[in-house]
Design a protein around this motif. Sequence first.
Motif, PDB file in Angstrom:
ATOM      1  N   TRP A 170       0.839  -1.199   0.000  1.00 38.94           N
ATOM      2  CA  TRP A 170       0.000   0.000   0.000  1.00 38.94           C
ATOM      3  C   TRP A 170       0.881   1.258   0.000  1.00 38.94           C
ATOM      4  CZ3 TRP A 170      -0.525   3.622   4.063  1.00 38.94           C
ATOM      5  CH2 TRP A 170      -1.487   4.614   3.833  1.00 38.94           C
ATOM      6  N   LEU A 171       1.940   1.245   0.807  1.00 39.52           N
ATOM      7  CA  LEU A 171       2.843   2.401   0.841  1.00 39.52           C
ATOM      8  C   LEU A 171       3.520   2.620  -0.512  1.00 39.52           C
ATOM      9  CD1 LEU A 171       4.514   1.925   4.343  1.00 39.52           C
ATOM     10  CD2 LEU A 171       2.886   3.705   3.664  1.00 39.52           C
ATOM     11  N   VAL A 172       3.962   1.552  -1.153  1.00 39.26           N
ATOM     12  CA  VAL A 172       4.606   1.663  -2.461  1.00 39.26           C
ATOM     13  C   VAL A 172       3.619   2.190  -3.501  1.00 39.26           C
ATOM     14  CG1 VAL A 172       5.643   0.324  -4.348  1.00 39.26           C
ATOM     15  CG2 VAL A 172       6.351  -0.091  -1.986  1.00 39.26           C
ATOM     16  N   LEU A 196       3.897  10.181  -7.213  1.00 41.37           N
ATOM     17  CA  LEU A 196       4.898  10.547  -8.211  1.00 41.37           C
ATOM     18  C   LEU A 196       4.309  10.676  -9.610  1.00 41.37           C
ATOM     19  CD1 LEU A 196       7.852   8.273  -7.027  1.00 41.37           C
ATOM     20  CD2 LEU A 196       7.680  10.763  -6.799  1.00 41.37           C
ATOM     21  N   VAL A 197       3.429   9.761  -9.991  1.00 32.48           N
ATOM     22  CA  VAL A 197       2.868   9.758 -11.347  1.00 32.48           C
ATOM     23  C   VAL A 197       1.744  10.775 -11.494  1.00 32.48           C
ATOM     24  CG1 VAL A 197       1.710   8.334 -13.085  1.00 32.48           C
ATOM     25  CG2 VAL A 197       3.575   7.375 -11.722  1.00 32.48           C
ATOM     26  N   ARG A 198       0.895  10.875 -10.503  1.00 32.90           N
ATOM     27  CA  ARG A 198      -0.197  11.853 -10.447  1.00 32.90           C
ATOM     28  C   ARG A 198      -1.196  11.751 -11.609  1.00 32.90           C
ATOM     29  NH1 ARG A 198       0.166  15.743  -6.895  1.00 32.90           N
ATOM     30  NH2 ARG A 198      -0.829  17.285  -8.216  1.00 32.90           N
ATOM     31  N   ARG A 199      -1.492  10.538 -12.037  1.00 29.40           N
ATOM     32  CA  ARG A 199      -2.478  10.355 -13.109  1.00 29.40           C
ATOM     33  C   ARG A 199      -3.891  10.487 -12.538  1.00 29.40           C
ATOM     34  NH1 ARG A 199      -2.400   5.040 -16.583  1.00 29.40           N
ATOM     35  NH2 ARG A 199      -1.424   6.268 -18.192  1.00 29.40           N
ATOM     36  N   ARG A 200      -4.706  11.288 -13.205  1.00 29.62           N
ATOM     37  CA  ARG A 200      -6.084  11.495 -12.759  1.00 29.62           C
ATOM     38  C   ARG A 200      -6.946  10.281 -13.093  1.00 29.62           C
ATOM     39  NH1 ARG A 200      -7.725  17.525 -12.920  1.00 29.62           N
ATOM     40  NH2 ARG A 200      -5.710  18.513 -12.659  1.00 29.62           N
ATOM     41  N   ARG A 208      -5.422   9.241  -6.756  1.00 37.07           N
ATOM     42  CA  ARG A 208      -4.903   9.123  -8.113  1.00 37.07           C
ATOM     43  C   ARG A 208      -5.153   7.732  -8.681  1.00 37.07           C
ATOM     44  NH1 ARG A 208      -3.958  14.116 -10.227  1.00 37.07           N
ATOM     45  NH2 ARG A 208      -3.283  15.463  -8.551  1.00 37.07           N
ATOM     46  N   SER A 209      -4.814   7.568  -9.948  1.00 40.70           N
ATOM     47  CA  SER A 209      -5.200   6.361 -10.671  1.00 40.70           C
ATOM     48  C   SER A 209      -4.091   5.321 -10.854  1.00 40.70           C
ATOM     49  CB  SER A 209      -5.735   6.778 -12.048  1.00 40.70           C
ATOM     50  OG  SER A 209      -6.175   5.691 -12.782  1.00 40.70           O
ATOM     51  N   PHE A 210      -2.859   5.756 -11.054  1.00 39.24           N
ATOM     52  CA  PHE A 210      -1.772   4.832 -11.414  1.00 39.24           C
ATOM     53  C   PHE A 210      -0.835   4.588 -10.259  1.00 39.24           C
ATOM     54  CE2 PHE A 210       2.380   3.719 -13.005  1.00 39.24           C
ATOM     55  CZ  PHE A 210       2.111   2.819 -14.023  1.00 39.24           C
ATOM     56  N   PRO A 211      -0.608   3.331  -9.900  1.00 44.04           N
ATOM     57  CA  PRO A 211      -1.180   2.065 -10.352  1.00 44.04           C
ATOM     58  C   PRO A 211      -2.440   1.706  -9.565  1.00 44.04           C
ATOM     59  CG  PRO A 211       0.582   1.593  -8.827  1.00 44.04           C
ATOM     60  CD  PRO A 211       0.509   3.103  -8.970  1.00 44.04           C
ATOM     61  N   SER A 212      -3.122   0.671  -9.986  1.00 44.40           N
ATOM     62  CA  SER A 212      -4.333   0.230  -9.293  1.00 44.40           C
ATOM     63  C   SER A 212      -3.963  -0.495  -8.002  1.00 44.40           C
ATOM     64  CB  SER A 212      -5.137  -0.715 -10.188  1.00 44.40           C
ATOM     65  OG  SER A 212      -6.167  -1.336  -9.450  1.00 44.40           O
ATOM     66  N   GLY A 213      -4.361   0.087  -6.884  1.00 42.28           N
ATOM     67  CA  GLY A 213      -4.068  -0.520  -5.586  1.00 42.28           C
ATOM     68  C   GLY A 213      -4.838  -1.807  -5.350  1.00 42.28           C
ATOM     69  N   HIS A 214      -6.109  -1.837  -5.724  1.00 46.32           N
ATOM     70  CA  HIS A 214      -6.911  -3.054  -5.553  1.00 46.32           C
ATOM     71  C   HIS A 214      -6.309  -4.209  -6.361  1.00 46.32           C
ATOM     72  CE1 HIS A 214      -9.965  -0.351  -3.911  1.00 46.32           C
ATOM     73  NE2 HIS A 214     -10.660  -1.405  -3.527  1.00 46.32           N
TER      74      HIS A 214
END
Length: 150
Positions: A43-45, A52-56, A75-81
């Motif tokens: 989760w932290l990673v 860092l990426v900040r993708r909406r 934010r969107s990238f990457p998907s945490g789930h």
Amino acid sequence: DVLMEGFTQIGNGIFIAVLAVILFFAGYHLLAYGLILGALTLWLVVELAKALVRRRRPFIRLTQARIVGRRAIGRSFPSGHTSQAFFMATLLAGYFHAGVWAVCLLYTAALLVGITRMYVGAHYPRDVLAGAILGSAWGLLGGIIFGYGL
């Protein structure tokens, strides 16, 4: 929609915590600890990568995006789930030295979580792909650290 909204929760932290408690009381203490520690560090990673990426999110950039359930925050990238689902699949397969059918079942469930993340409008395909790669790598690393014989 209800089925997809429900299935996407397999990658949720609450699901992981419940699974870890069940495993702990079933006598799989090391696996339960590895699952919790791995999920928290992953989760932290993921949160660091998102910062860092900040993708909406897709629904912010695509005005006609379909949203199922509530709007995802952050934010969107990457998907945490998706990363958590692939982490669990990899860790469980390694710990139990799962056969081909069990591995297929675990990774199919993880893949379905990724698909549901796109279906509910929370992620782009690349978010899900990155989550799958990150989660699988994290599961392999966890297996090596905890000595599951991966």
